[in-house]
Motif scaffolding. Structure first.
Motif, PDB file in Angstrom:
ATOM      1  N   GLN A 148      42.302  37.779  37.973  1.00  0.00           N
ATOM      2  CA  GLN A 148      41.085  38.266  38.624  1.00  0.00           C
ATOM      3  C   GLN A 148      40.902  37.574  39.979  1.00  0.00           C
ATOM      4  O   GLN A 148      40.526  38.212  40.959  1.00  0.00           O
ATOM      5  CB  GLN A 148      39.871  38.047  37.714  1.00  0.00           C
ATOM      6  N   MET A 149      41.176  36.266  40.031  1.00  0.00           N
ATOM      7  CA  MET A 149      41.119  35.556  41.317  1.00  0.00           C
ATOM      8  C   MET A 149      42.089  36.193  42.315  1.00  0.00           C
ATOM      9  O   MET A 149      41.755  36.401  43.481  1.00  0.00           O
ATOM     10  CB  MET A 149      41.530  34.086  41.134  1.00  0.00           C
ATOM     11  N   LEU A 150      43.294  36.523  41.836  1.00  0.00           N
ATOM     12  CA  LEU A 150      44.302  37.119  42.705  1.00  0.00           C
ATOM     13  C   LEU A 150      43.853  38.499  43.193  1.00  0.00           C
ATOM     14  O   LEU A 150      44.027  38.838  44.365  1.00  0.00           O
ATOM     15  CB  LEU A 150      45.643  37.207  41.968  1.00  0.00           C
ATOM     16  N   ALA A 151      43.253  39.270  42.289  1.00  0.00           N
ATOM     17  CA  ALA A 151      42.801  40.607  42.674  1.00  0.00           C
ATOM     18  C   ALA A 151      41.710  40.527  43.750  1.00  0.00           C
ATOM     19  O   ALA A 151      41.691  41.318  44.696  1.00  0.00           O
ATOM     20  CB  ALA A 151      42.287  41.358  41.450  1.00  0.00           C
ATOM     21  N   ILE A 152      40.815  39.544  43.608  1.00  0.00           N
ATOM     22  CA  ILE A 152      39.767  39.363  44.619  1.00  0.00           C
ATOM     23  C   ILE A 152      40.389  38.898  45.930  1.00  0.00           C
ATOM     24  O   ILE A 152      40.102  39.440  47.013  1.00  0.00           O
ATOM     25  CB  ILE A 152      38.711  38.342  44.134  1.00  0.00           C
ATOM     26  N   ALA A 153      41.276  37.913  45.836  1.00  0.00           N
ATOM     27  CA  ALA A 153      41.920  37.377  47.037  1.00  0.00           C
ATOM     28  C   ALA A 153      42.705  38.468  47.762  1.00  0.00           C
ATOM     29  O   ALA A 153      42.639  38.599  48.985  1.00  0.00           O
ATOM     30  CB  ALA A 153      42.839  36.214  46.658  1.00  0.00           C
ATOM     31  N   ARG A 154      43.417  39.284  46.996  1.00  0.00           N
ATOM     32  CA  ARG A 154      44.185  40.388  47.587  1.00  0.00           C
ATOM     33  C   ARG A 154      43.249  41.345  48.315  1.00  0.00           C
ATOM     34  O   ARG A 154      43.536  41.800  49.420  1.00  0.00           O
ATOM     35  CB  ARG A 154      44.961  41.121  46.488  1.00  0.00           C
ATOM     36  N   GLY A 155      42.102  41.625  47.692  1.00  0.00           N
ATOM     37  CA  GLY A 155      41.115  42.497  48.346  1.00  0.00           C
ATOM     38  C   GLY A 155      40.632  41.901  49.663  1.00  0.00           C
ATOM     39  O   GLY A 155      40.484  42.612  50.658  1.00  0.00           O
ATOM     40  N   LEU A 156      40.422  40.594  49.665  1.00  0.00           N
ATOM     41  CA  LEU A 156      39.908  39.937  50.878  1.00  0.00           C
ATOM     42  C   LEU A 156      40.925  39.973  52.017  1.00  0.00           C
ATOM     43  O   LEU A 156      40.552  39.925  53.189  1.00  0.00           O
ATOM     44  CB  LEU A 156      39.534  38.478  50.574  1.00  0.00           C
ATOM     45  N   LEU A 157      42.210  40.057  51.659  1.00  0.00           N
ATOM     46  CA  LEU A 157      43.263  40.051  52.679  1.00  0.00           C
ATOM     47  C   LEU A 157      43.206  41.277  53.592  1.00  0.00           C
ATOM     48  O   LEU A 157      43.806  41.287  54.653  1.00  0.00           O
ATOM     49  CB  LEU A 157      44.642  39.939  52.007  1.00  0.00           C
ATOM     50  N   ARG A 183      40.536  42.115  54.965  1.00  0.00           N
ATOM     51  CA  ARG A 183      39.371  41.794  55.806  1.00  0.00           C
ATOM     52  C   ARG A 183      38.250  42.821  55.652  1.00  0.00           C
ATOM     53  O   ARG A 183      37.814  43.444  56.646  1.00  0.00           O
ATOM     54  CB  ARG A 183      39.770  41.703  57.279  1.00  0.00           C
ATOM     55  N   PRO A 184      37.799  43.032  54.437  1.00  0.00           N
ATOM     56  CA  PRO A 184      36.772  44.052  54.216  1.00  0.00           C
ATOM     57  C   PRO A 184      35.401  43.607  54.713  1.00  0.00           C
ATOM     58  O   PRO A 184      35.130  42.415  54.835  1.00  0.00           O
ATOM     59  CB  PRO A 184      36.749  44.183  52.690  1.00  0.00           C
ATOM     60  N   ARG A 185      34.539  44.582  54.946  1.00  0.00           N
ATOM     61  CA  ARG A 185      33.126  44.286  55.181  1.00  0.00           C
ATOM     62  C   ARG A 185      32.314  44.599  53.935  1.00  0.00           C
ATOM     63  O   ARG A 185      31.213  44.128  53.765  1.00  0.00           O
ATOM     64  CB  ARG A 185      32.619  45.052  56.399  1.00  0.00           C
ATOM     65  N   LEU A 186      32.897  45.446  53.078  1.00  0.00           N
ATOM     66  CA  LEU A 186      32.294  45.682  51.760  1.00  0.00           C
ATOM     67  C   LEU A 186      33.369  45.476  50.701  1.00  0.00           C
ATOM     68  O   LEU A 186      34.441  46.076  50.775  1.00  0.00           O
ATOM     69  CB  LEU A 186      31.741  47.112  51.662  1.00  0.00           C
ATOM     70  N   LEU A 187      33.070  44.597  49.741  1.00  0.00           N
ATOM     71  CA  LEU A 187      33.979  44.359  48.627  1.00  0.00           C
ATOM     72  C   LEU A 187      33.355  44.981  47.374  1.00  0.00           C
ATOM     73  O   LEU A 187      32.202  44.699  47.051  1.00  0.00           O
ATOM     74  CB  LEU A 187      34.175  42.856  48.416  1.00  0.00           C
ATOM     75  N   ILE A 188      34.122  45.854  46.721  1.00  0.00           N
ATOM     76  CA  ILE A 188      33.652  46.482  45.490  1.00  0.00           C
ATOM     77  C   ILE A 188      34.459  45.925  44.334  1.00  0.00           C
ATOM     78  O   ILE A 188      35.692  45.887  44.391  1.00  0.00           O
ATOM     79  CB  ILE A 188      33.809  48.017  45.569  1.00  0.00           C
ATOM     80  N   ILE A 189      33.775  45.462  43.304  1.00  0.00           N
ATOM     81  CA  ILE A 189      34.458  44.888  42.144  1.00  0.00           C
ATOM     82  C   ILE A 189      34.001  45.617  40.888  1.00  0.00           C
ATOM     83  O   ILE A 189      32.808  45.751  40.640  1.00  0.00           O
ATOM     84  CB  ILE A 189      34.138  43.383  41.992  1.00  0.00           C
ATOM     85  N   ALA A 205      37.156  47.252  50.495  1.00  0.00           N
ATOM     86  CA  ALA A 205      38.197  46.832  49.566  1.00  0.00           C
ATOM     87  C   ALA A 205      37.680  46.962  48.146  1.00  0.00           C
ATOM     88  O   ALA A 205      36.505  46.736  47.880  1.00  0.00           O
ATOM     89  CB  ALA A 205      38.616  45.392  49.826  1.00  0.00           C
ATOM     90  N   MET A 206      38.581  47.339  47.234  1.00  0.00           N
ATOM     91  CA  MET A 206      38.192  47.556  45.838  1.00  0.00           C
ATOM     92  C   MET A 206      39.031  46.678  44.926  1.00  0.00           C
ATOM     93  O   MET A 206      40.254  46.667  45.032  1.00  0.00           O
ATOM     94  CB  MET A 206      38.414  49.032  45.500  1.00  0.00           C
ATOM     95  N   VAL A 207      38.357  45.944  44.058  1.00  0.00           N
ATOM     96  CA  VAL A 207      39.032  45.220  42.977  1.00  0.00           C
ATOM     97  C   VAL A 207      38.837  46.068  41.734  1.00  0.00           C
ATOM     98  O   VAL A 207      37.733  46.141  41.195  1.00  0.00           O
ATOM     99  CB  VAL A 207      38.417  43.815  42.779  1.00  0.00           C
ATOM    100  N   PRO A 208      39.891  46.758  41.278  1.00  0.00           N
ATOM    101  CA  PRO A 208      39.695  47.751  40.230  1.00  0.00           C
ATOM    102  C   PRO A 208      39.506  47.142  38.849  1.00  0.00           C
ATOM    103  O   PRO A 208      39.872  45.987  38.604  1.00  0.00           O
ATOM    104  CB  PRO A 208      40.993  48.565  40.272  1.00  0.00           C
ATOM    105  N   GLU A 209      38.933  47.943  37.955  1.00  0.00           N
ATOM    106  CA  GLU A 209      38.803  47.559  36.558  1.00  0.00           C
ATOM    107  C   GLU A 209      40.212  47.231  36.023  1.00  0.00           C
ATOM    108  O   GLU A 209      41.144  47.991  36.235  1.00  0.00           O
ATOM    109  CB  GLU A 209      38.220  48.751  35.784  1.00  0.00           C
ATOM    110  N   GLY A 210      40.368  46.083  35.391  1.00  0.00           N
ATOM    111  CA  GLY A 210      41.682  45.720  34.866  1.00  0.00           C
ATOM    112  C   GLY A 210      42.591  45.032  35.882  1.00  0.00           C
ATOM    113  O   GLY A 210      43.751  44.767  35.596  1.00  0.00           O
TER     114      GLY A 210
END
Ligand SMILES: Nc1ncnc2c1ncn2[C@@H]1O[C@H](COP(=O)(O)OP(=O)(O)OP(=O)(O)O)[C@@H](O)[C@H]1O
Ligand SMILES: [Mg+2]
Length: 243
Positions: A146-155, A157-163, A82-87
Motif C-alpha cells: 500500500q505504501m508503494l502504491a501511494i508512492a507510485r501515485g505521487l511520482l 506529481r498529482p494535485r489530486l490523489l484518489i485512494i 493519480a489513483m491508488v486502486p482497490e487492491g
C-alpha cells in the motif's frame, strides 16, 4: 475555496446493473474528502468513472475547471489526478524502484533528475520502501504494497490523489502509520479523495465525508459532525463509540 474535482449526475452501468445512479460530489482544492458506505454501494465504480477506467453512462466530470468527462486514465494522470486502486495493483514481478519509476513514466525521459528527486522524497516518507528498494514488489507485505502504491501515485506529481480502500486487509498498527502520511501530504497542499470502509479512521482524518448507498449519495457533511451523527453511528460506527 476553488474546486479541483466536481462530479455531476454521474451514472455507471455494467450491462443491466446500475452501479452508480446519479452522484454529485466535489473536492475543494486542498481539501481532504472521504467517502464511506457499505459493500456494493458503488464507491469503486464512481471512482473508476472519474479516473477514466470506465466511461460514465451519464453525467459529467470537471477537473481543475475543465471538462474531463470520458477522458482515459492516462489523460487524467497527465492533468494531475493519480489513483491508488482497490487492491493496490503493484507490479508484483518488478522491483520497488521500477514500480516507482513506472509511476513517473510520462516524464522519466524528459526529467530523469526530477524523477530521482521525487523518488528520494517518497522514500523519505516511507523508509520501509527504501529498505526494500531492490526487492520484487510481490514479496512485500500488504502494508508495504500500500505504501508503494501511494508512492507510485505521487511520482506522477498529482494535485489530486484518489485512494480506494486504504485499510483493506491491513493491521491497525500499519494504519496508524499510513493515515498520518496522508494527513501530512494534505497539509502540504495535496487534495485527497479517500474511499474507506473503516469509517472511524476516515472520519478522523478527513475534512468532509460523503455517505454512499445503492449507487447514490445519501448525505454529506463535515467529518467531525458526521462522526456524531445518529445515521452514521448506527450504520457505520456502531453505538459502541457513543459514550
Ligand atoms: N465489473 C463489474 N461488472 C458487473 N457488476 C459490477 C462490476 N463491478 C462492480 N459491479 C457491481 O456494481 C455494484 C457496485 O460495486 P462497487 O464495486 O462499485 O461498490 P463498492 O462500494 O466499491 O463496494 P466495496 O465496498 O465492496 O468495494 C455492485 O452491485 C457490484 O456487484
Ligand atoms: Mg470498492
Amino acid at each position: 475555496m476553488s474546486t479541483i474535482l466536481s462530479v455531476s449526475g454521474l451514472r455507471v452501468s455494467y450491462g443491466r446493473i446500475e452501479a452508480v445512479r446519479g452522484v454529485d460530489l466535489s473536492v475543494g482544492t486542498g481539501e481532504f474528502v472521504g467517502i464511506i458506505g457499505s459493500n456494493g454501494a458503488g464507491k469503486t465504480s464512481m471512482l473508476r468513472a472519474v479516473t477514466g477506467v470506465v466511461r460514465p453512462a451519464a453525467g459529467s466530470v470537471t477537473f481543475d475547471g475543465a471538462d474531463a468527462t470520458g477522458l482515459k486514465s492516462h489523460q487524467m494522470v497527465a492533468r494531475g489526478l493519480a489513483m491508488v486502486p482497490e487492491g493496490r495493483m503493484v507490479f508484483a514481478d518488478q522491483s520497488v524502484r521500477d514500480n516507482l519509476v513506472l509511476g513517473a513514466y510520462s516524464r522519466i525521459a524528459s526529467d530523469p533528475r526530477g524523477v530521482e528527486e521525487d523518488i528520494e522524497k517518497t522514500l523519505g516518507m516511507f523508509p520501509r520502501l527504501r529498505e526494500r528498494i531492490g526487492q520484487q514488489a510481490g514479496t512485500l507485505s500488504g502494508g508495504e504494497q500500500q505504501m508503494l502504491a501511494i508512492a507510485r501515485g505521487l511520482l506522477s506529481r498529482p494535485r489530486l490523489l484518489i485512494i480506494d480502500e486504504l485499510s483493506l486487509g491491513l493491521a491497525p498498527k500499519i494504519l496508524d502509520m499510513l493515515f498520518p502520511v496522508l494527513t501530512e501530504l494534505n497539509r502540504q497542499g495535496l487534495s485527497i479523495l479517500l474511499v474507506e470502509q473503516m469509517a472511524s479512521y476516515a472520519l478522523a482524518v478527513t475534512h468532509r465525508t460523503y455517505v454512499m448507498e445503492n449507487g447514490r449519495v445519501l448525505f454529506d457533511g463535515p467529518s467531525a459532525e458526521l462522526a456524531g451523527d445518529d445515521r452514521v453511528l448506527d450504520a457505520y460506527l456502531g453505538r459502541r463509540t457513543r459514550h
